[in-house]
Design an enzyme around this catalytic site. Sequence first.
Site, PDB file in Angstrom:
ATOM      1  N   ARG A  68      40.776  39.780  44.661  1.00  0.00           N
ATOM      2  CA  ARG A  68      40.452  40.108  46.058  1.00  0.00           C
ATOM      3  C   ARG A  68      41.445  41.015  46.773  1.00  0.00           C
ATOM      4  O   ARG A  68      41.190  41.433  47.900  1.00  0.00           O
ATOM      5  CB  ARG A  68      40.259  38.844  46.913  1.00  0.00           C
ATOM      6  N   ASP A  69      42.590  41.328  46.178  1.00  0.00           N
ATOM      7  CA  ASP A  69      43.535  42.208  46.886  1.00  0.00           C
ATOM      8  C   ASP A  69      44.254  43.140  45.917  1.00  0.00           C
ATOM      9  O   ASP A  69      45.465  43.323  46.000  1.00  0.00           O
ATOM     10  CB  ASP A  69      44.545  41.376  47.677  1.00  0.00           C
ATOM     11  N   LEU A  70      43.493  43.739  45.009  1.00  0.00           N
ATOM     12  CA  LEU A  70      44.077  44.700  44.075  1.00  0.00           C
ATOM     13  C   LEU A  70      44.426  45.988  44.817  1.00  0.00           C
ATOM     14  O   LEU A  70      43.583  46.559  45.511  1.00  0.00           O
ATOM     15  CB  LEU A  70      43.100  45.022  42.946  1.00  0.00           C
ATOM     16  N   ASN A  74      50.439  45.749  44.851  1.00  0.00           N
ATOM     17  CA  ASN A  74      50.401  44.461  44.156  1.00  0.00           C
ATOM     18  C   ASN A  74      50.474  44.607  42.639  1.00  0.00           C
ATOM     19  O   ASN A  74      50.183  43.659  41.907  1.00  0.00           O
ATOM     20  CB  ASN A  74      49.145  43.686  44.539  1.00  0.00           C
ATOM     21  N   THR A 113      42.671  44.213  51.537  1.00  0.00           N
ATOM     22  CA  THR A 113      43.304  45.325  52.238  1.00  0.00           C
ATOM     23  C   THR A 113      42.284  46.421  52.479  1.00  0.00           C
ATOM     24  O   THR A 113      41.573  46.833  51.554  1.00  0.00           O
ATOM     25  CB  THR A 113      44.482  45.872  51.417  1.00  0.00           C
TER      26      THR A 113
END
Length: 277
Positions: A68-70, A74, A113
């Site tokens: 969900r936040d690649l 990260n 993001t």
Amino acid sequence: MVLLLGACPEYGCLVYEYMANGSLDDCLFRRGSSRPPLPWQLRFQIAAEIATGLLFLHQTKPEPLVHRDLKPGNILLDRNYVSKISDVGLARLVPPSVADSVTQYRMTSTAGTFCYIDPEYQQTGMLGIKSDIYSLGIMLLQLVTARPPMGLTHHVSRSIEKGTFPEMLDPAVEDWPVEHAMHFAKLSLGCAEMRRKDRPDLGKVVLPELNKLRAFAEESMSPMMMFGLRTGGNGGGGGGYIPRNSNPSSSTHSDTSDLSGFSGYESRSSSSSQGRL
């Protein structure tokens, strides 16, 4: 995946293994003193590593894990620029009751993001493993362009249509193999399709293609890159790079210089919407 060493619930603090070269975002945008640009060979290797880590998450049993936040921030890099996925604080297990091809889970609010969030997830709250594929596509485009994510799919697809794609490549790298970079970009655009059903399968399509490009990159490393260059293991201040050992579980090292059968993915979107475990 980056190694989690400990946690402090009182302060919401996680402790990871030390990753000397910071994040992929730092390296692509050369934040920090005397950071050299990443060679294209390393970029192709990193892309395959990210896809391998993501497939590991998606194949967790009994429930797939969606990151969900690649994003480049990260993805962490060690002293030899081996990449690892981090920050799964927003990750969610999705129910195993639905077939993998349509696995989805309704969330009351989207997370992630901006510019990397799957448009369908943003609009409907329906979460699935292909939500991460969209984020992966945007991040892969950044790997070859070193540009911000806003509107990137549109700019790259337009450059391919107009025959100006070489102008989109990161100018800090002077020896791009343009044909292979274009295949890479087309695959990335396929991942970043607006509709989830139009995105390729990670394990069956995306990772095998990226492994071909990784093998090509490893075969293309010059003697100067192979020997005598310093690693940037001091956190970005090094003068060069040393190659990593090939991942034995990656694609075979057969001749991949002929990629005539590798057509990539043409984007069907006319516009775009738009790291620590």
